[in-house]
Design a protein around this motif. Sequence first.
Motif, PDB file in Angstrom:
ATOM      1  N   VAL A   7       0.920  -1.049   0.087  1.00 54.55           N
ATOM      2  CA  VAL A   7      -0.084   0.123  -0.051  1.00 54.55           C
ATOM      3  C   VAL A   7       0.847   1.152  -0.107  1.00 54.55           C
ATOM      4  O   VAL A   7       1.754   1.556   0.831  1.00 54.55           O
ATOM      5  N   ASP A   8       0.840   2.370  -1.008  1.00 57.85           N
ATOM      6  CA  ASP A   8       1.260   3.350  -1.185  1.00 57.85           C
ATOM      7  C   ASP A   8       0.545   4.322  -0.431  1.00 57.85           C
ATOM      8  O   ASP A   8      -0.521   4.781  -1.207  1.00 57.85           O
ATOM      9  N   ASP A   9       0.726   4.938   0.693  1.00 57.31           N
ATOM     10  CA  ASP A   9       0.032   5.801   1.354  1.00 57.31           C
ATOM     11  C   ASP A   9       0.512   7.289   1.088  1.00 57.31           C
ATOM     12  O   ASP A   9       0.957   8.030   1.994  1.00 57.31           O
ATOM     13  N   CYS A  10       0.464   7.416  -0.067  1.00 64.18           N
ATOM     14  CA  CYS A  10       0.822   8.835  -0.669  1.00 64.18           C
ATOM     15  C   CYS A  10       2.685   9.323  -0.256  1.00 64.18           C
ATOM     16  O   CYS A  10       3.055   9.994   0.237  1.00 64.18           O
ATOM     17  N   SER A  11       3.514   7.999  -0.440  1.00 65.05           N
ATOM     18  CA  SER A  11       4.696   8.359   0.055  1.00 65.05           C
ATOM     19  C   SER A  11       5.679   9.145  -0.776  1.00 65.05           C
ATOM     20  O   SER A  11       5.212   9.290  -2.088  1.00 65.05           O
ATOM     21  N   SER A  12       6.782   9.411  -0.406  1.00 67.08           N
ATOM     22  CA  SER A  12       7.666  10.150  -1.476  1.00 67.08           C
ATOM     23  C   SER A  12       9.000   9.371  -1.849  1.00 67.08           C
ATOM     24  O   SER A  12       9.748   9.933  -2.358  1.00 67.08           O
ATOM     25  N   ASN A  35      -3.154  10.496   1.977  1.00 64.36           N
ATOM     26  CA  ASN A  35      -2.592   9.667   3.101  1.00 64.36           C
ATOM     27  C   ASN A  35      -3.599   9.515   3.849  1.00 64.36           C
ATOM     28  O   ASN A  35      -4.281  10.300   4.427  1.00 64.36           O
ATOM     29  N   SER A  36      -3.603   8.240   4.506  1.00 68.42           N
ATOM     30  CA  SER A  36      -4.704   7.849   5.546  1.00 68.42           C
ATOM     31  C   SER A  36      -3.968   7.154   6.761  1.00 68.42           C
ATOM     32  O   SER A  36      -4.726   6.712   7.620  1.00 68.42           O
ATOM     33  N   GLY A  37      -2.444   7.214   6.815  1.00 65.86           N
ATOM     34  CA  GLY A  37      -1.852   6.586   7.999  1.00 65.86           C
ATOM     35  C   GLY A  37      -1.848   5.176   7.932  1.00 65.86           C
ATOM     36  O   GLY A  37      -2.417   4.640   7.090  1.00 65.86           O
ATOM     37  N   PRO A  38      -1.405   4.502   8.863  1.00 63.18           N
ATOM     38  CA  PRO A  38      -0.959   3.168   8.956  1.00 63.18           C
ATOM     39  C   PRO A  38      -2.450   2.500   9.140  1.00 63.18           C
ATOM     40  O   PRO A  38      -2.563   1.525   8.426  1.00 63.18           O
ATOM     41  N   SER A  39      -3.205   3.106   9.834  1.00 62.10           N
ATOM     42  CA  SER A  39      -4.474   2.250  10.009  1.00 62.10           C
ATOM     43  C   SER A  39      -5.373   1.990   8.594  1.00 62.10           C
ATOM     44  O   SER A  39      -5.742   1.017   8.056  1.00 62.10           O
ATOM     45  N   GLY A  40      -5.583   3.388   8.144  1.00 61.58           N
ATOM     46  CA  GLY A  40      -6.153   3.524   6.728  1.00 61.58           C
ATOM     47  C   GLY A  40      -5.453   2.604   5.685  1.00 61.58           C
ATOM     48  O   GLY A  40      -5.910   1.759   4.838  1.00 61.58           O
ATOM     49  N   ALA A  41      -4.119   2.491   5.671  1.00 60.36           N
ATOM     50  CA  ALA A  41      -3.421   1.589   4.753  1.00 60.36           C
ATOM     51  C   ALA A  41      -3.407   0.344   4.892  1.00 60.36           C
ATOM     52  O   ALA A  41      -3.780  -0.554   4.016  1.00 60.36           O
ATOM     53  N   ARG A  42      -3.423  -0.126   6.297  1.00 59.75           N
ATOM     54  CA  ARG A  42      -3.624  -1.590   6.447  1.00 59.75           C
ATOM     55  C   ARG A  42      -5.081  -2.068   6.303  1.00 59.75           C
ATOM     56  O   ARG A  42      -5.059  -3.144   5.897  1.00 59.75           O
ATOM     57  N   ASN A  43      -5.855  -1.274   6.422  1.00 50.84           N
ATOM     58  CA  ASN A  43      -7.584  -1.677   6.125  1.00 50.84           C
ATOM     59  C   ASN A  43      -7.464  -1.823   4.598  1.00 50.84           C
ATOM     60  O   ASN A  43      -8.332  -2.757   4.568  1.00 50.84           O
ATOM     61  N   ALA A  44      -7.001  -1.006   3.877  1.00 53.12           N
ATOM     62  CA  ALA A  44      -7.115  -1.011   2.372  1.00 53.12           C
ATOM     63  C   ALA A  44      -6.480  -2.385   2.126  1.00 53.12           C
ATOM     64  O   ALA A  44      -7.030  -3.251   1.243  1.00 53.12           O
ATOM     65  N   ALA A  45      -5.490  -2.936   2.714  1.00 47.71           N
ATOM     66  CA  ALA A  45      -4.818  -4.047   2.305  1.00 47.71           C
ATOM     67  C   ALA A  45      -5.619  -5.159   2.709  1.00 47.71           C
ATOM     68  O   ALA A  45      -5.711  -6.213   2.095  1.00 47.71           O
TER      69      ALA A  45
END
Length: 163
Positions: A7-12, A35-45
């Motif tokens: 999950v690419d959480d708007c990284s650079s 960017n949704s933070g670690p929880s949002g990124a994990r939930n997407a996965a």
Amino acid sequence: TLEVIVVDDCSSDGTPDIVAAITDKRVKLIQLKENSGPSGARNAAIKAASGQWIAILDGDDAYEQGRLQRMTEIARIRSADMIVDNILVVSEELGKNFPMFDSQVFDAIGEITLPRLMNGTIGNTGYSLSSLKPIYSKSFLNEHNILYDESIAVGEDYMIFAE
């Protein structure tokens, strides 16, 4: 079947380009629009995952070879919906990986109950048990409607571990 969801959480850091260079079809990329933070990124996965087990791996953690196979076998034998072991921490500063907890200390813990989880740090490591990365049965998470709480910016691992 193994599946890796990045999950690419708007990284650079060029994550999309790095993943695009991987030709293994089991590696999938999810690019979040904001960017949704670690929880949002994990939930997407978790929502995108099609496998039986969910394993989270952050950029500053590492798995020993064979970890997932060993853990899923133990979970099968014990009919467990969640299992945890001593994860490796990646130290870019030191240029090496090291176990989060001293092996003897970790092995003495045994089954992690909610009171044990809430007990705080282990030894003088500064890490708590909630920093570990369990594997979760996807069906258990779905059955109980368990996802990461996206309103929590720090301690999200603790909450899902406790749930």
